[in-house]
Design an enzyme around this catalytic site. Structure first.
Site, PDB file in Angstrom:
ATOM      1  CB  CYS A   1     -13.854   2.714  -7.433  1.00 55.50           C
ATOM      2  SG  CYS A   1     -12.659   4.013  -7.100  1.00 55.50           S
TER       3      CYS A   1
ATOM      4  CB  CYS B   1     -14.022   5.372  -9.864  1.00 51.78           C
ATOM      5  SG  CYS B   1     -12.478   4.482  -9.576  1.00 51.78           S
TER       6      CYS B   1
END
Length: 155
Positions: free
Chosen positions: A76, A79
């Protein structure tokens, strides 16, 4: 519980602080289990804890200090943008806030248990009074100053 808090305070001053912190966390968890209460781990070294046991932070967990759960995944992009901010805040708020990183690929059931929808990153603040606040995406969490303001508002 005061004895456990004293152990945690002592652990942060020790040259073997990691070992002492782990021992203190084990004692704290054991006491919580005996009292039939889930108690989240406490970081004493200014680092983000990588979750390895979902039961430690299941919904309804009791915390002794502000605890920030970061639901993320290695694949991600947003993230990965948030990771250095979490690490910076863990150092800055050492002893005051615990930061726990949770890989949704390993702990998907825990992510679902917090009812956070389907987007990551998702961050949950758990306060000692039991109140929780959830943030999905990085909009409220980046830049670092925004994240720090949220921490300050929840201390």
């Amino acid at each position: 519980m005061c004895g456990v808090a004293a152990m945690l305070a002592f652990a942060s001053c020790s040259t073997k602080s990691t070992e002492k912190a782990e021992e203190a966390n084990a004692v704290e968890v054991e006491l919580a289990e005996q009292a039939d209460v889930s108690l989240a781990p406490v970081a004493t070294d200014g680092k983000v804890i990588e979750l390895d046991n979902a039961s430690l932070v299941a919904p309804g967990v009791k915390v002794s200090q502000l605890t920030v759960l970061d639901f993320n995944a290695v694949w991600c992009g947003p993230c990965r943008q948030l990771t250095p901010v979490l690490e910076e805040m863990a150092k800055k708020y050492e002893g005051k806030v615990t930061f726990i990183s949770i890989d949704v690929d390993k702990f998907g059931e825990l992510f679902e248990a917090y009812n956070l929808g389907s987007s990551i990153p998702a961050v949950v603040f758990i306060r000692p009074d039991g109140e929780t606040k959830s943030f999905i995406g990085t909009g409220d969490l980046l830049p670092a100053e925004a994240f720090e303001a949220l921490i300050e508002a929840n201390l």
